[in-house]
Design a protein around this motif. Structure first.
Motif, PDB file in Angstrom:
ATOM      1  N   LEU A 127       0.828  -1.205   0.000  1.00 39.79           N
ATOM      2  CA  LEU A 127       0.000   0.000   0.000  1.00 39.79           C
ATOM      3  C   LEU A 127       0.865   1.258   0.000  1.00 39.79           C
ATOM      4  CD1 LEU A 127      -2.754  -1.099   2.548  1.00 39.79           C
ATOM      5  CD2 LEU A 127      -2.997  -0.879   0.071  1.00 39.79           C
ATOM      6  N   VAL A 128       1.941   1.230   0.792  1.00 44.66           N
ATOM      7  CA  VAL A 128       2.852   2.383   0.832  1.00 44.66           C
ATOM      8  C   VAL A 128       3.500   2.604  -0.530  1.00 44.66           C
ATOM      9  CG1 VAL A 128       4.939   3.308   1.910  1.00 44.66           C
ATOM     10  CG2 VAL A 128       3.281   2.064   3.299  1.00 44.66           C
ATOM     11  N   LEU A 129       3.952   1.512  -1.145  1.00 42.65           N
ATOM     12  CA  LEU A 129       4.591   1.632  -2.460  1.00 42.65           C
ATOM     13  C   LEU A 129       3.588   2.018  -3.538  1.00 42.65           C
ATOM     14  CD1 LEU A 129       7.016  -1.448  -2.369  1.00 42.65           C
ATOM     15  CD2 LEU A 129       7.561   0.965  -2.013  1.00 42.65           C
ATOM     16  N   TRP A 130       2.332   1.605  -3.378  1.00 40.28           N
ATOM     17  CA  TRP A 130       1.295   2.001  -4.330  1.00 40.28           C
ATOM     18  C   TRP A 130       1.084   3.518  -4.291  1.00 40.28           C
ATOM     19  CZ3 TRP A 130      -4.633   1.182  -3.557  1.00 40.28           C
ATOM     20  CH2 TRP A 130      -5.308   1.639  -4.709  1.00 40.28           C
ATOM     21  N   VAL A 131       0.997   4.073  -3.084  1.00 36.82           N
ATOM     22  CA  VAL A 131       0.850   5.522  -2.954  1.00 36.82           C
ATOM     23  C   VAL A 131       2.064   6.229  -3.551  1.00 36.82           C
ATOM     24  CG1 VAL A 131       0.732   7.424  -1.289  1.00 36.82           C
ATOM     25  CG2 VAL A 131      -0.651   5.368  -0.945  1.00 36.82           C
ATOM     26  N   LYS A 132       3.238   5.689  -3.280  1.00 33.39           N
ATOM     27  CA  LYS A 132       4.475   6.274  -3.820  1.00 33.39           C
ATOM     28  C   LYS A 132       4.459   6.262  -5.348  1.00 33.39           C
ATOM     29  CE  LYS A 132       9.502   5.557  -3.572  1.00 33.39           C
ATOM     30  NZ  LYS A 132      10.570   4.697  -2.979  1.00 33.39           N
ATOM     31  N   SER A 133       4.050   5.142  -5.941  1.00 29.36           N
ATOM     32  CA  SER A 133       3.998   5.046  -7.398  1.00 29.36           C
ATOM     33  C   SER A 133       2.896   5.936  -7.972  1.00 29.36           C
ATOM     34  CB  SER A 133       3.760   3.593  -7.826  1.00 29.36           C
ATOM     35  OG  SER A 133       4.812   2.757  -7.388  1.00 29.36           O
ATOM     36  N   ALA A 134       1.770   6.059  -7.246  1.00 32.48           N
ATOM     37  CA  ALA A 134       0.672   6.894  -7.728  1.00 32.48           C
ATOM     38  C   ALA A 134       1.074   8.365  -7.765  1.00 32.48           C
ATOM     39  CB  ALA A 134      -0.555   6.699  -6.838  1.00 32.48           C
ATOM     40  N   VAL A 135       1.801   8.806  -6.759  1.00 25.59           N
ATOM     41  CA  VAL A 135       2.253  10.198  -6.725  1.00 25.59           C
ATOM     42  C   VAL A 135       3.256  10.462  -7.844  1.00 25.59           C
ATOM     43  CG1 VAL A 135       3.488  11.927  -5.348  1.00 25.59           C
ATOM     44  CG2 VAL A 135       1.784  10.449  -4.266  1.00 25.59           C
ATOM     45  N   ARG A 136       4.116   9.474  -8.107  1.00 25.52           N
ATOM     46  CA  ARG A 136       5.104   9.647  -9.176  1.00 25.52           C
ATOM     47  C   ARG A 136       4.503   9.425 -10.555  1.00 25.52           C
ATOM     48  NH1 ARG A 136      10.186   6.020  -7.417  1.00 25.52           N
ATOM     49  NH2 ARG A 136       8.613   4.454  -7.967  1.00 25.52           N
ATOM     50  N   GLY A 137       3.357   8.742 -10.609  1.00 24.67           N
ATOM     51  CA  GLY A 137       2.697   8.518 -11.886  1.00 24.67           C
ATOM     52  C   GLY A 137       3.222   7.341 -12.669  1.00 24.67           C
ATOM     53  N   ALA A 189       2.658   3.920 -11.623  1.00 23.10           N
ATOM     54  CA  ALA A 189       2.058   2.695 -11.081  1.00 23.10           C
ATOM     55  C   ALA A 189       1.642   1.768 -12.209  1.00 23.10           C
ATOM     56  CB  ALA A 189       0.856   3.044 -10.210  1.00 23.10           C
ATOM     57  N   GLU A 190       1.964   0.481 -12.075  1.00 23.10           N
ATOM     58  CA  GLU A 190       1.580  -0.526 -13.063  1.00 23.10           C
ATOM     59  C   GLU A 190       0.299  -1.226 -12.618  1.00 23.10           C
ATOM     60  OE1 GLU A 190       4.794  -3.170 -13.703  1.00 23.10           O
ATOM     61  OE2 GLU A 190       6.219  -1.603 -14.302  1.00 23.10           O
ATOM     62  N   LEU A 191      -0.479  -1.662 -13.588  1.00 25.78           N
ATOM     63  CA  LEU A 191      -1.821  -2.182 -13.312  1.00 25.78           C
ATOM     64  C   LEU A 191      -1.786  -3.486 -12.523  1.00 25.78           C
ATOM     65  CD1 LEU A 191      -4.840  -1.846 -13.652  1.00 25.78           C
ATOM     66  CD2 LEU A 191      -4.673  -3.059 -15.837  1.00 25.78           C
ATOM     67  N   LEU A 192      -0.939  -4.456 -12.911  1.00 26.28           N
ATOM     68  CA  LEU A 192      -0.917  -5.765 -12.260  1.00 26.28           C
ATOM     69  C   LEU A 192      -0.519  -5.682 -10.785  1.00 26.28           C
ATOM     70  CD1 LEU A 192      -1.226  -8.805 -12.383  1.00 26.28           C
ATOM     71  CD2 LEU A 192       1.133  -8.971 -13.231  1.00 26.28           C
ATOM     72  N   PRO A 193       0.572  -5.016 -10.412  1.00 24.75           N
ATOM     73  CA  PRO A 193       0.895  -4.899  -8.977  1.00 24.75           C
ATOM     74  C   PRO A 193      -0.193  -4.184  -8.184  1.00 24.75           C
ATOM     75  CG  PRO A 193       2.808  -4.349 -10.309  1.00 24.75           C
ATOM     76  CD  PRO A 193       1.645  -4.445 -11.238  1.00 24.75           C
ATOM     77  N   VAL A 194      -0.828  -3.181  -8.786  1.00 22.12           N
ATOM     78  CA  VAL A 194      -1.910  -2.466  -8.089  1.00 22.12           C
ATOM     79  C   VAL A 194      -3.096  -3.398  -7.871  1.00 22.12           C
ATOM     80  CG1 VAL A 194      -3.609  -0.616  -8.308  1.00 22.12           C
ATOM     81  CG2 VAL A 194      -1.219  -0.191  -8.894  1.00 22.12           C
ATOM     82  N   PHE A 195      -3.428  -4.200  -8.872  1.00 25.73           N
ATOM     83  CA  PHE A 195      -4.541  -5.152  -8.725  1.00 25.73           C
ATOM     84  C   PHE A 195      -4.239  -6.164  -7.629  1.00 25.73           C
ATOM     85  CE2 PHE A 195      -6.391  -9.295  -9.778  1.00 25.73           C
ATOM     86  CZ  PHE A 195      -7.740  -8.966  -9.783  1.00 25.73           C
ATOM     87  N   ILE A 196      -3.017  -6.683  -7.593  1.00 32.36           N
ATOM     88  CA  ILE A 196      -2.638  -7.644  -6.550  1.00 32.36           C
ATOM     89  C   ILE A 196      -2.711  -6.992  -5.179  1.00 32.36           C
ATOM     90  CG2 ILE A 196      -0.750  -9.071  -5.668  1.00 32.36           C
ATOM     91  CD1 ILE A 196       0.180  -9.460  -8.533  1.00 32.36           C
ATOM     92  N   THR A 197      -2.264  -5.743  -5.078  1.00 36.85           N
ATOM     93  CA  THR A 197      -2.289  -5.025  -3.807  1.00 36.85           C
ATOM     94  C   THR A 197      -3.709  -4.855  -3.283  1.00 36.85           C
ATOM     95  OG1 THR A 197      -0.256  -3.814  -4.337  1.00 36.85           O
ATOM     96  CG2 THR A 197      -1.708  -2.852  -2.677  1.00 36.85           C
TER      97      THR A 197
END
Length: 210
Positions: free
Chosen positions: A149-159, A161-169
């Motif tokens: 979740l922390v890395l998802w927020v980090k990737s979302a802010v940077r723009g 984020a990949e779809l598969l890791p986000v779906f798994i998260t």
């Protein structure tokens, strides 16, 4: 801790369990109360971080005025704000379900504090690890709760984020919340939870004596 353990200490748990509602409704009500407190805490933290960010950006002449946090929000795309919202809800739900389940297994307020200290010490350094440079959300790290979740927020802010890791998260976090609530509901239905472990042992001892 107040959701179940304090009720057991104050001798009100029995009357609560006698309320004519399903255990699913009782567990959901307790869980949502705990999650509401977690969300309020999260919103206050976001507000504090927003004030700090607004101050830093105003000093850097990126936004004009310290009080104009709306300009700071406008700098974030809608999809980033959506990711932040969903990640916050999942984080609050995951922590709340975990703490509610662990506290329901305890018999005293002090015992609950001691037990909940362990997951708290484990979870606290995870966000710091996720903010280290060079660490981003991928398929492997998306399987680690909280960190994903922390890395998802980090990737979302940077723009990036990949779809598969986000779906798994999202799927894993939702599954863990549902699994812990299912275990909590199963625990509340047991006789030992309603009467307390010590009383069960006393009843068993009396049965042997008779």
């Amino acid at each position: 801790i107040c959701a179940f353990t304090e009720e057991r200490e104050k001798k009100t748990l029995e009357s609560t369990l006698l309320i004519p509602v399903k255990t699913e409704v009782l567990v959901a009500g307790k869980f949502l109360c705990v999650m509401a407190v977690a969300l309020v805490s999260g919103v206050l933290n976001f507000f504090g971080m927003g004030l700090v960010a607004a101050l830093a950006l105003s000093q850097a002449k990126v936004v004009s005025g310290f009080g104009r946090m709306s300009r700071l929000i406008e700098l974030l795309p809608p999809e980033t704000l959506l990711c932040l919202t969903v990640a916050t809800l999942l984080f609050a739900g995951l922590i709340s379900a975990c703490f509610a389940l662990l506290s329901a297994l305890t018999r005293s307020f002090k015992e609950a504090q001691n037990i909940l200290t362990v997951p708290l010490l484990i979870v606290s350094p995870i966000p710091l690890f996720g903010l280290l440079p060079g660490i981003s959300l991928n398929t492997a790290l998306s399987l680690i709760p909280i960190l994903n979740l922390v890395l998802w927020v980090k990737s979302a802010v940077r723009g990036d984020a990949e779809l598969l890791p986000v779906f798994i998260t999202v799927f894993e976090s939702g599954f863990l919340i549902a699994a812990m609530l299912f275990m909590l509901n199963s625990l509340v239905r047991t006789e030992s939870f309603a009467l307390g472990h010590q009383q069960i042992l006393r009843f068993a001892a009396r049965g042997k004596v008779s």
